[in-house]
Design a protein around this motif. Sequence first.
Motif, PDB file in Angstrom:
ATOM      1  N   LEU A  75       0.826  -1.210   0.000  1.00 60.18           N
ATOM      2  CA  LEU A  75       0.000   0.000   0.000  1.00 60.18           C
ATOM      3  C   LEU A  75       0.861   1.260   0.000  1.00 60.18           C
ATOM      4  N   LEU A  76       2.022   1.194   0.646  1.00 62.14           N
ATOM      5  CA  LEU A  76       2.966   2.308   0.592  1.00 62.14           C
ATOM      6  C   LEU A  76       3.450   2.541  -0.835  1.00 62.14           C
ATOM      7  N   LEU A  77       3.830   1.466  -1.506  1.00 62.87           N
ATOM      8  CA  LEU A  77       4.288   1.582  -2.888  1.00 62.87           C
ATOM      9  C   LEU A  77       3.207   2.170  -3.788  1.00 62.87           C
ATOM     10  N   VAL A  78       1.978   1.734  -3.565  1.00 58.51           N
ATOM     11  CA  VAL A  78       0.858   2.247  -4.355  1.00 58.51           C
ATOM     12  C   VAL A  78       0.696   3.747  -4.152  1.00 58.51           C
ATOM     13  N   LEU A 106      13.077   0.140   1.118  1.00 62.10           N
ATOM     14  CA  LEU A 106      12.937   1.323   0.265  1.00 62.10           C
ATOM     15  C   LEU A 106      11.566   2.018   0.352  1.00 62.10           C
ATOM     16  N   PRO A 107      10.428   1.294   0.393  1.00 56.75           N
ATOM     17  CA  PRO A 107       9.138   1.996   0.415  1.00 56.75           C
ATOM     18  C   PRO A 107       8.969   2.980   1.575  1.00 56.75           C
ATOM     19  N   PRO A 108       9.237   2.604   2.841  1.00 54.81           N
ATOM     20  CA  PRO A 108       9.103   3.615   3.900  1.00 54.81           C
ATOM     21  C   PRO A 108      10.097   4.755   3.760  1.00 54.81           C
ATOM     22  N   ARG A 144       1.513   9.135   5.412  1.00 48.65           N
ATOM     23  CA  ARG A 144       1.555  10.258   6.351  1.00 48.65           C
ATOM     24  C   ARG A 144       1.847   9.817   7.776  1.00 48.65           C
ATOM     25  N   ALA A 145       1.772   8.521   8.046  1.00 49.01           N
ATOM     26  CA  ALA A 145       1.955   8.010   9.411  1.00 49.01           C
ATOM     27  C   ALA A 145       3.423   7.681   9.636  1.00 49.01           C
ATOM     28  N   ARG A 146       4.158   8.617  10.213  1.00 46.91           N
ATOM     29  CA  ARG A 146       5.595   8.419  10.409  1.00 46.91           C
ATOM     30  C   ARG A 146       5.909   7.229  11.329  1.00 46.91           C
ATOM     31  N   PRO A 147       5.149   6.987  12.424  1.00 45.05           N
ATOM     32  CA  PRO A 147       5.433   5.796  13.241  1.00 45.05           C
ATOM     33  C   PRO A 147       5.312   4.492  12.449  1.00 45.05           C
ATOM     34  N   ALA A 148       4.315   4.431  11.562  1.00 48.69           N
ATOM     35  CA  ALA A 148       4.153   3.226  10.741  1.00 48.69           C
ATOM     36  C   ALA A 148       5.333   3.064   9.788  1.00 48.69           C
ATOM     37  N   LEU A 149       5.780   4.158   9.182  1.00 49.04           N
ATOM     38  CA  LEU A 149       6.927   4.105   8.275  1.00 49.04           C
ATOM     39  C   LEU A 149       8.174   3.617   9.006  1.00 49.04           C
ATOM     40  N   LEU A 150       8.391   4.154  10.199  1.00 44.67           N
ATOM     41  CA  LEU A 150       9.563   3.764  10.983  1.00 44.67           C
ATOM     42  C   LEU A 150       9.491   2.295  11.385  1.00 44.67           C
TER      43      LEU A 150
END
Length: 385
Positions: free
Chosen positions: A13-16, A334-336, A356-362
């Motif tokens: 979903l991040l890549l999308v 790479l995606p996050p 937009r959710a930085r905690p999820a990306l981390l």
Amino acid sequence: MTMCWAFLLIEALLLVEINVGLLKRNKVKFEESELEVISIRTMAEETLGEWGGALATVTYVFLGYTSMIAYISKSGEILCHLINLPESVLGFLFTSLFTILISVGGTKAIDQVNQWLTALMIGLLVAIEVLIILYGGWSGDEGSSDWGEVPPAIPVLIFSLVYHDLAPAVLCAYLEGDLKRIRASVLIGGLVPLLALLVWDAIAFGLSSQVDHVADPVELLLRSVKWSGVSYMVQAFSLLAVGTSLIGTLLSFFEFLKEQLNNLDLQPYVYTRSIYSSSQLRLRTWWRRNNLGFTAIAIAAAPPLLVSTTIPDAFYAATDIAGGYCMTILYGILPPAMAWAMLNSEGQDSEMMISRARPALLSVGLVACAIVALQILQDFSMSHS
């Protein structure tokens, strides 16, 4: 397994979201005759800079070739049980069939073929699982758990569940950047292999509980079901599973290489076009349009065909490399990183929920780094054992 699937779903979903964001930024116009694809290399380069594009390119090429080697090797092994020919020859012919179909028929034709093959594969899987359940080969919780066996299985799980090579490269362009439809496709498409693996695991536990030693669940299945036709069903399902995976990998790798070749050839064409006559320009345009695809498909298919033909039993080594390193770096780390960089440069977009959710990306980034580190430790310990 479900945790691995959830991790990969978030990454997809991040890549999308990144891909659709770049489609909007570049104001891509979608034409019915040809897909305007933004590859993961372009995504990494536009968000992380040249170093990101270089890392994505090297990793993607390595992933494409190792995945193709695994699929070609496995298809030859499966077909060898049905046709009395060498595995290398059968794998070569099987892959060549899809290679020709992609180069001649294009995306639309291969999509129709893949839909039919996928439907047939799911039908066979359901039939096999019904047969096994009827013969008592089902268990939801029998058997002991050995968490020490989980780390070596991670590359195989990632290799089995990853569909991210199609998500950014083809799916976003195919659905014309419609984020809702793309998300639904990713979710529904990801549920199919998850459910299949969960049911198969329950069946494998049920079959293995009937014997005192470790055995191949497929061999146990053939022993349990006293009907010769089930053997052909299992082989046909396995071949369809490999074939549909091969189509997805080959198509996305083909589109990736075509984009790179087009970028390489674009600048000389722009700078020297004034020295050509109109007829020469038309001939040059025709050559680019018709031969770029053939060149890309040849580069994508020829090296793995050569390796799988000359190196026997390449499936397991290629699977470990592709799942443990290439897929985890490309679709895990790479995606996050791209989403974080994109968020810093462009701010928040209401449609980009996960980005937009930085905690999820981390969190997902750290998990991906841990998987790569674990694979390195395992390979290091095996090389010194």
